[in-house]
Motif scaffolding. Structure first.
Motif, PDB file in Angstrom:
ATOM      1  N   MET A 175     -84.876 -61.721  89.858  1.00  0.00           N
ATOM      2  CA  MET A 175     -83.884 -61.228  90.794  1.00  0.00           C
ATOM      3  C   MET A 175     -83.209 -62.410  91.460  1.00  0.00           C
ATOM      4  O   MET A 175     -83.865 -63.261  92.025  1.00  0.00           O
ATOM      5  CB  MET A 175     -84.635 -60.368  91.806  1.00  0.00           C
ATOM      6  CG  MET A 175     -83.825 -59.842  92.890  1.00  0.00           C
ATOM      7  SD  MET A 175     -84.853 -58.793  93.934  1.00  0.00           S
ATOM      8  CE  MET A 175     -86.031 -59.955  94.542  1.00  0.00           C
ATOM      9  N   VAL A 205    -103.968 -73.418  89.398  1.00  0.00           N
ATOM     10  CA  VAL A 205    -105.254 -73.371  90.101  1.00  0.00           C
ATOM     11  C   VAL A 205    -106.272 -72.789  89.126  1.00  0.00           C
ATOM     12  O   VAL A 205    -106.186 -71.621  88.744  1.00  0.00           O
ATOM     13  CB  VAL A 205    -105.168 -72.495  91.366  1.00  0.00           C
ATOM     14  CG1 VAL A 205    -106.515 -72.466  92.090  1.00  0.00           C
ATOM     15  CG2 VAL A 205    -104.076 -72.995  92.292  1.00  0.00           C
ATOM     16  N   ALA A 247    -100.054 -68.695  99.271  1.00  0.00           N
ATOM     17  CA  ALA A 247     -98.756 -68.005  99.342  1.00  0.00           C
ATOM     18  C   ALA A 247     -98.216 -67.871  97.923  1.00  0.00           C
ATOM     19  O   ALA A 247     -97.036 -68.081  97.679  1.00  0.00           O
ATOM     20  CB  ALA A 247     -97.791 -68.787 100.234  1.00  0.00           C
ATOM     21  N   SER A 248     -99.107 -67.515  96.987  1.00  0.00           N
ATOM     22  CA  SER A 248     -98.726 -67.516  95.564  1.00  0.00           C
ATOM     23  C   SER A 248     -98.024 -66.237  95.125  1.00  0.00           C
ATOM     24  O   SER A 248     -97.813 -66.023  93.932  1.00  0.00           O
ATOM     25  CB  SER A 248     -99.970 -67.765  94.698  1.00  0.00           C
ATOM     26  OG  SER A 248    -100.937 -66.764  94.931  1.00  0.00           O
ATOM     27  N   GLY A 249     -97.646 -65.380  96.079  1.00  0.00           N
ATOM     28  CA  GLY A 249     -96.926 -64.170  95.722  1.00  0.00           C
ATOM     29  C   GLY A 249     -97.808 -63.207  94.933  1.00  0.00           C
ATOM     30  O   GLY A 249     -99.028 -63.180  95.090  1.00  0.00           O
ATOM     31  N   THR A 256     -86.176 -54.259  87.198  1.00  0.00           N
ATOM     32  CA  THR A 256     -84.969 -54.717  87.879  1.00  0.00           C
ATOM     33  C   THR A 256     -84.167 -55.666  87.000  1.00  0.00           C
ATOM     34  O   THR A 256     -84.743 -56.376  86.163  1.00  0.00           O
ATOM     35  CB  THR A 256     -85.358 -55.413  89.210  1.00  0.00           C
ATOM     36  OG1 THR A 256     -84.184 -55.770  89.923  1.00  0.00           O
ATOM     37  CG2 THR A 256     -86.163 -56.685  88.977  1.00  0.00           C
ATOM     38  N   TRP A 271     -82.048 -48.302  93.156  1.00  0.00           N
ATOM     39  CA  TRP A 271     -81.437 -49.071  94.239  1.00  0.00           C
ATOM     40  C   TRP A 271     -80.328 -49.909  93.620  1.00  0.00           C
ATOM     41  O   TRP A 271     -80.557 -50.646  92.664  1.00  0.00           O
ATOM     42  CB  TRP A 271     -82.506 -49.954  94.853  1.00  0.00           C
ATOM     43  CG  TRP A 271     -82.123 -50.663  96.107  1.00  0.00           C
ATOM     44  CD1 TRP A 271     -80.923 -50.683  96.730  1.00  0.00           C
ATOM     45  CD2 TRP A 271     -83.011 -51.468  96.893  1.00  0.00           C
ATOM     46  NE1 TRP A 271     -81.003 -51.443  97.860  1.00  0.00           N
ATOM     47  CE2 TRP A 271     -82.258 -51.934  97.978  1.00  0.00           C
ATOM     48  CE3 TRP A 271     -84.344 -51.840  96.786  1.00  0.00           C
ATOM     49  CZ2 TRP A 271     -82.819 -52.760  98.950  1.00  0.00           C
ATOM     50  CZ3 TRP A 271     -84.884 -52.659  97.759  1.00  0.00           C
ATOM     51  CH2 TRP A 271     -84.131 -53.102  98.835  1.00  0.00           C
ATOM     52  N   THR A 318     -82.426 -51.969  90.889  1.00  0.00           N
ATOM     53  CA  THR A 318     -83.884 -51.888  90.838  1.00  0.00           C
ATOM     54  C   THR A 318     -84.244 -50.422  90.696  1.00  0.00           C
ATOM     55  O   THR A 318     -83.666 -49.564  91.370  1.00  0.00           O
ATOM     56  CB  THR A 318     -84.497 -52.444  92.139  1.00  0.00           C
ATOM     57  OG1 THR A 318     -84.072 -53.789  92.302  1.00  0.00           O
ATOM     58  CG2 THR A 318     -86.014 -52.408  92.103  1.00  0.00           C
ATOM     59  N   GLY A 348     -98.188 -63.240 102.806  1.00  0.00           N
ATOM     60  CA  GLY A 348     -97.121 -62.718 101.943  1.00  0.00           C
ATOM     61  C   GLY A 348     -97.661 -61.795 100.870  1.00  0.00           C
ATOM     62  O   GLY A 348     -98.675 -61.111 101.055  1.00  0.00           O
ATOM     63  N   ALA A 402     -99.228 -62.465  98.339  1.00  0.00           N
ATOM     64  CA  ALA A 402    -100.575 -62.839  97.894  1.00  0.00           C
ATOM     65  C   ALA A 402    -101.632 -62.056  98.662  1.00  0.00           C
ATOM     66  O   ALA A 402    -102.763 -61.916  98.202  1.00  0.00           O
ATOM     67  CB  ALA A 402    -100.797 -64.345  98.082  1.00  0.00           C
TER      68      ALA A 402
HETATM   69  C1  LIG Z   1     -87.134 -55.946  92.449  1.00  0.00           C
HETATM   70  C2  LIG Z   1     -87.540 -56.413  93.809  1.00  0.00           C
HETATM   71  C3  LIG Z   1     -86.664 -56.298  94.872  1.00  0.00           C
HETATM   72  C4  LIG Z   1     -87.029 -56.729  96.140  1.00  0.00           C
HETATM   73  N1  LIG Z   1     -86.148 -56.589  97.156  1.00  0.00           N
HETATM   74  C5  LIG Z   1     -86.500 -57.007  98.379  1.00  0.00           C
HETATM   75  C6  LIG Z   1     -85.591 -56.888  99.475  1.00  0.00           C
HETATM   76  O1  LIG Z   1     -84.472 -56.407  99.332  1.00  0.00           O
HETATM   77  N2  LIG Z   1     -85.968 -57.337 100.681  1.00  0.00           N
HETATM   78  C7  LIG Z   1     -87.188 -57.896 100.889  1.00  0.00           C
HETATM   79  O2  LIG Z   1     -87.496 -58.298 102.009  1.00  0.00           O
HETATM   80  N3  LIG Z   1     -88.081 -58.017  99.873  1.00  0.00           N
HETATM   81  C8  LIG Z   1     -87.754 -57.591  98.639  1.00  0.00           C
HETATM   82  N4  LIG Z   1     -88.653 -57.712  97.610  1.00  0.00           N
HETATM   83  C9  LIG Z   1     -89.985 -58.274  97.881  1.00  0.00           C
HETATM   84  C10 LIG Z   1     -89.913 -59.786  98.050  1.00  0.00           C
HETATM   85  O3  LIG Z   1     -89.267 -60.388  96.946  1.00  0.00           O
HETATM   86  C11 LIG Z   1     -91.327 -60.333  98.155  1.00  0.00           C
HETATM   87  O4  LIG Z   1     -92.101 -59.523  98.999  1.00  0.00           O
HETATM   88  C12 LIG Z   1     -91.311 -61.748  98.727  1.00  0.00           C
HETATM   89  O5  LIG Z   1     -90.556 -62.596  97.882  1.00  0.00           O
HETATM   90  C13 LIG Z   1     -92.736 -62.263  98.859  1.00  0.00           C
HETATM   91  O6  LIG Z   1     -92.685 -63.606  99.260  1.00  0.00           O
HETATM   92  P1  LIG Z   1     -93.904 -64.550  98.953  1.00  0.00           P
HETATM   93  O7  LIG Z   1     -93.496 -65.891  99.480  1.00  0.00           O
HETATM   94  O8  LIG Z   1     -95.166 -63.947  99.428  1.00  0.00           O
HETATM   95  O9  LIG Z   1     -94.021 -64.590  97.361  1.00  0.00           O
HETATM   96  P2  LIG Z   1     -92.955 -65.111  96.298  1.00  0.00           P
HETATM   97  O10 LIG Z   1     -91.576 -65.002  96.800  1.00  0.00           O
HETATM   98  O11 LIG Z   1     -93.314 -64.430  95.017  1.00  0.00           O
HETATM   99  O12 LIG Z   1     -93.298 -66.662  96.194  1.00  0.00           O
HETATM  100  C14 LIG Z   1     -94.504 -67.102  95.609  1.00  0.00           C
HETATM  101  C15 LIG Z   1     -94.225 -68.466  95.040  1.00  0.00           C
HETATM  102  O13 LIG Z   1     -95.457 -69.075  94.652  1.00  0.00           O
HETATM  103  C16 LIG Z   1     -95.232 -69.752  93.452  1.00  0.00           C
HETATM  104  N5  LIG Z   1     -96.508 -69.961  92.792  1.00  0.00           N
HETATM  105  C17 LIG Z   1     -97.309 -69.046  92.214  1.00  0.00           C
HETATM  106  N6  LIG Z   1     -98.380 -69.657  91.686  1.00  0.00           N
HETATM  107  C18 LIG Z   1     -98.256 -70.973  91.951  1.00  0.00           C
HETATM  108  C19 LIG Z   1     -99.039 -72.121  91.675  1.00  0.00           C
HETATM  109  N7  LIG Z   1    -100.183 -72.068  90.993  1.00  0.00           N
HETATM  110  N8  LIG Z   1     -98.607 -73.298  92.104  1.00  0.00           N
HETATM  111  C20 LIG Z   1     -97.452 -73.402  92.784  1.00  0.00           C
HETATM  112  N9  LIG Z   1     -96.668 -72.374  93.076  1.00  0.00           N
HETATM  113  C21 LIG Z   1     -97.069 -71.172  92.665  1.00  0.00           C
HETATM  114  C22 LIG Z   1     -94.281 -68.847  92.695  1.00  0.00           C
HETATM  115  O14 LIG Z   1     -93.626 -69.547  91.672  1.00  0.00           O
HETATM  116  C23 LIG Z   1     -93.337 -68.400  93.803  1.00  0.00           C
HETATM  117  O15 LIG Z   1     -92.270 -69.303  93.957  1.00  0.00           O
HETATM  118  C24 LIG Z   1     -88.307 -57.289  96.345  1.00  0.00           C
HETATM  119  C25 LIG Z   1     -89.197 -57.427  95.266  1.00  0.00           C
HETATM  120  C26 LIG Z   1     -88.815 -56.986  94.007  1.00  0.00           C
HETATM  121  C27 LIG Z   1     -89.793 -57.134  92.849  1.00  0.00           C
END
Ligand SMILES: Cc1cc2nc3c(=O)[nH]c(=O)nc-3n(C[C@H](O)[C@H](O)[C@H](O)COP(=O)(O)OP(=O)(O)OC[C@H]3O[C@@H](n4cnc5c(N)ncnc54)[C@H](O)[C@@H]3O)c2cc1C
Length: 275
Positions: free
Chosen positions: A1, A61, A89-91, A115, A142, A154, A201, A203
């Motif tokens: 996205m 990791v 914070a690995s999502g 999406t 969406w 989406t 986040g 994770a």
């Molecule tokens: C289709 C879709 C639409 C969405 N729309 C919205 C919206 O409109 N508004 C909204 O608020 N949220 C939306 N979300 C949710 C939002 O994208 C996530 O909740 C948010 O990005 C989570 O942030 P995060 O930092 O926890 O994880 P992420 O943004 O996923 O970031 C995690 C990061 O960790 C990195 N990573 C993973 N493993 C490792 C590793 N071993 N070493 C180093 N780096 C690593 C990844 O590459 C990534 O860059 C949407 C999600 C989806 C799937």
């Protein structure tokens, strides 16, 4: 996205081009903000580097290093890294939750979400200046138009629909790039912290995108995680208290979002999406 809709804009599409806003306050109707992922990532990296924080790229990791109950580091292909505290914070990869086998609590049935972006739209069949949430039977769509000729979309289904097709309204336009699909089942790890590690986040917990809370939750829980880690380091004798407080804060915050999303779905007639 490529673009994320940060604060939700609006979103009911019944007849085309009519919509209601999701919220308003004393400043008026809530507006949508799009964040370009590439720009956001680049800015974040630049800011981090300005603080002289060492950054390692392309590391995996392999496992966590533990000393009794405490997490003390990670094993990577390039060697072992030790830290007083780790913030995961690995999502959705949820490295700590999976590798440490933390308990997963589910709040919905499995939800397939896919999406992508459709392009080459000569004339939008809807107002391109607003986003739309279109509820259906056990599914929703969406639409987030990206003028001049694209629309990010989406879709979510609880029926195991594997077609991964674009919304019917965009079926005549080519899909640009890949279609990403994932299970967006509402879920949270418990606990979201232990001695030596704090999850934040996605994770720590995931809701489907209709919540529109993912980025906000990532920023807020990331901030709270950092504050908790600093407190644990400064007051090691009160570590259990700070960890318990973070876990409670995260859990209550997440569960209140689950409640709100469930109520929103029920209001939209999407009762099949909740358990
Ligand atoms: C289709 C879709 C639409 C969405 N729309 C919205 C919206 O409109 N508004 C909204 O608020 N949220 C939306 N979300 C949710 C939002 O994208 C996530 O909740 C948010 O990005 C989570 O942030 P995060 O930092 O926890 O994880 P992420 O943004 O996923 O970031 C995690 C990061 O960790 C990195 N990573 C993973 N493993 C490792 C590793 N071993 N070493 C180093 N780096 C690593 C990844 O590459 C990534 O860059 C949407 C999600 C989806 C799937």
């Amino acid at each position: 996205m490529n673009n994320l809709l940060l604060a939700q804009l609006t979103l009911e599409l019944m007849p085309m081009a009519t919509y209601t806003s999701l919220g308003r306050d004393e400043n008026g109707i809530w507006e949508g903000l799009h964040i370009d992922r590439q720009i956001f990532n680049a800015q974040l990296l630049r800011k981090t580097m300005e603080q002289d924080v060492p950054i390692l790229f392309n590391e995996t990791v392999e496992e966590f290093i533990q000393d009794a109950e405490r997490i003390t580091g990670i094993k990577t292909k390039s060697g072992d890294l030790y830290a007083t505290y780790i913030i995961d914070a690995s999502g959705k990869k949820a490295i700590a939750g999976k590798k440490l086998n933390l308990h997963r609590k589910f709040f919905s049935p499995p939800l397939l979400c896919w999406t992508s972006i459709s392009g080459g739209i000569v004339s939008y069949p809807f107002d391109p200046h607003v986003a739309y949430f279109i509820p259906g039977d056990d599914e929703w769509t969406w639409l987030a138009p990206q003028p001049p000729d694209q629309c990010a979309w989406t879709r979510l289904s609880m029926k195991g629909d594997k077609s991964l097709s674009p919304p019917a309204i965009l079926k005549d336009y080519p899909i640009i790039g890949e279609v990403h699909a994932d299970n967006m089942r509402w879920r949270m790890f418990q606990p979201v912290c232990r001695e030596g590690i704090v999850l934040c986040g996605d994770a720590a917990g995931v809701l489907d995108p209709a919540a529109g809370q993912g980025i906000f939750n990532a920023l807020w829980s990331g901030t709270m995680a950092a504050i908790s880690v600093v407190s644990c380091i400064q007051q090691p004798e009160a570590e259990a208290f700070h960890l318990a407080r973070y876990n409670q804060w995260y859990t209550e915050h997440f569960e209140s979002k689950v409640k709100q999303l469930r109520e929103y779905y029920i209001a939209q007639g999407l009762t099949g999406l909740t358990v």
